[in-house]
Design an enzyme around this catalytic site. Sequence first.
Site, PDB file in Angstrom:
ATOM      1  N   LEU A  17       4.264   4.989  11.745  1.00 10.72           N
ATOM      2  CA  LEU A  17       3.765   6.297  11.579  1.00 10.72           C
ATOM      3  C   LEU A  17       4.450   7.061  10.807  1.00 10.72           C
ATOM      4  O   LEU A  17       5.609   7.033  10.743  1.00 10.72           O
ATOM      5  CB  LEU A  17       3.586   7.171  13.260  1.00 10.72           C
ATOM      6  CG  LEU A  17       2.733   6.264  14.128  1.00 10.72           C
ATOM      7  CD1 LEU A  17       2.537   6.917  15.622  1.00 10.72           C
ATOM      8  CD2 LEU A  17       1.127   6.204  13.536  1.00 10.72           C
ATOM      9  N   ASP A  18       3.761   8.013  10.007  1.00  9.83           N
ATOM     10  CA  ASP A  18       4.675   9.046   9.228  1.00  9.83           C
ATOM     11  C   ASP A  18       5.586   9.655  10.019  1.00  9.83           C
ATOM     12  O   ASP A  18       5.470   9.901  11.204  1.00  9.83           O
ATOM     13  CB  ASP A  18       3.665   9.975   8.502  1.00  9.83           C
ATOM     14  CG  ASP A  18       2.769   9.392   7.589  1.00  9.83           C
ATOM     15  OD1 ASP A  18       3.169   8.301   6.966  1.00  9.83           O
ATOM     16  OD2 ASP A  18       1.685  10.113   7.217  1.00  9.83           O
ATOM     17  N   LYS A  19       6.595  10.312   9.549  1.00 13.83           N
ATOM     18  CA  LYS A  19       7.920  10.908  10.278  1.00 13.83           C
ATOM     19  C   LYS A  19       7.287  11.817  11.034  1.00 13.83           C
ATOM     20  O   LYS A  19       7.771  11.932  12.229  1.00 13.83           O
ATOM     21  CB  LYS A  19       8.868  11.276   9.092  1.00 13.83           C
ATOM     22  CG  LYS A  19       9.770  12.353   9.602  1.00 13.83           C
ATOM     23  CD  LYS A  19      10.422  13.072   8.878  1.00 13.83           C
ATOM     24  CE  LYS A  19      11.582  14.144   9.265  1.00 13.83           C
ATOM     25  NZ  LYS A  19      12.130  14.920   8.234  1.00 13.83           N
ATOM     26  N   THR A  62       4.027  12.376  12.338  1.00 13.35           N
ATOM     27  CA  THR A  62       2.818  11.979  13.030  1.00 13.35           C
ATOM     28  C   THR A  62       3.553  11.386  14.376  1.00 13.35           C
ATOM     29  O   THR A  62       4.279  10.665  14.495  1.00 13.35           O
ATOM     30  CB  THR A  62       2.053  10.925  12.402  1.00 13.35           C
ATOM     31  OG1 THR A  62       1.448  11.413  11.174  1.00 13.35           O
ATOM     32  CG2 THR A  62       0.726  10.573  13.265  1.00 13.35           C
ATOM     33  N   ARG A  88      -4.673  11.154   5.800  1.00 15.43           N
ATOM     34  CA  ARG A  88      -4.396  12.255   5.225  1.00 15.43           C
ATOM     35  C   ARG A  88      -4.944  12.356   3.941  1.00 15.43           C
ATOM     36  O   ARG A  88      -5.705  13.306   3.597  1.00 15.43           O
ATOM     37  CB  ARG A  88      -2.830  12.462   5.249  1.00 15.43           C
ATOM     38  CG  ARG A  88      -1.986  12.533   6.569  1.00 15.43           C
ATOM     39  CD  ARG A  88      -0.601  12.364   6.319  1.00 15.43           C
ATOM     40  NE  ARG A  88      -0.050  13.358   5.603  1.00 15.43           N
ATOM     41  CZ  ARG A  88       1.194  13.375   5.221  1.00 15.43           C
ATOM     42  NH1 ARG A  88       1.931  12.446   5.368  1.00 15.43           N
ATOM     43  NH2 ARG A  88       1.921  14.552   4.521  1.00 15.43           N
TER      44      ARG A  88
END
Length: 337
Positions: free
Chosen positions: A147-149, A151, A257
């Site tokens: 997961l993105d930082k 998220t 996104r």
Amino acid sequence: MQSSSSNSGQRFKVTVAGDEGSARLDRVLAVRQPELSRSRLKALILAGSVTAGGAPIRDPAYHVAAGDTITIDVPEAVAAEPAGEDIALDIVYEDDDIVVIDKPRSLVVHPAAGHETGTLVNALIAHCGASLSGIGGVKRPGIVHRLDKDTTGLMVVAKNDRAHKSLTEQFADHGRTNQMRRGYLAFVWGVPNRQRGTVDAPVDRHPYAREKMAVREGGREAVTHWEIRETFNGRDGKPVAALLACQLETGRTHQIRVHLAHIGHPLMGDAVYGPHFKTKASHLGPQAQAALAGLGRQALHAYLLALEHPKTGEILHWEADLPEDLLLLQRALRAAL
């Protein structure tokens, strides 16, 4: 297939039968040596650890023939370079094969430039110990997705090679033929003009801003399904935002996104893909404006994860409630005025 072991690791000898379904080296070895994941085999090939007639074969697409004898030298598992760090984890489920966590905001998944410490990997090494060593690569032990930082939400980590192989295959399939499901809750600007829809648009690196992704012709297939869960009005009583439930059919970097921005509904708080929507905040009520200003991240949460247990075959399902910052945003948006 023959195998041997020594202090330096393991050696496997595979004789190509010719009925493996493909002549590609990596695919043949995946059939003949199923305990090693495709990603592990590819890494061994590229490292020169796979040989034929004593000569290394460094091309995963190399064509083999029936009767060829292939040698695989698997080096002894070594401790991952990142060090274990005492970082608290919100563990949702754990057994001998997998661990599922509810990732908080601001936690980077694996070490990278600028984030060599303080990552999920550092926390996992401390929590799981030596069992993670050598699984999935030195820098990303046990990691099969990320997961993105900023998220939040559910992530699963493999604790052994068998689990890593199974989970990697399930994530690659994304529920097309198995029970894998990944669900996200996304607060977006504007309200789509229908209840549900699908974004089927290829994603690749942005041609100019290399830290970004973009919908681009010739990019990798990317499919996102979405459905409206809730709509929110602004101070003038007109629709200004929505809560969408999204499900992935592919797993590209920044996919949700990029896709939601592509259809004109970027994530609230997304400074990368939705900067031109900042002025829309003036349409929000004061509570919502304050909640959004204090959010400091994209409003995205991985709330749902379902998969087949790599050992038992049981279908496991988890859901994670919205974190406090997104709950605050939701309550403020509902208040409107």
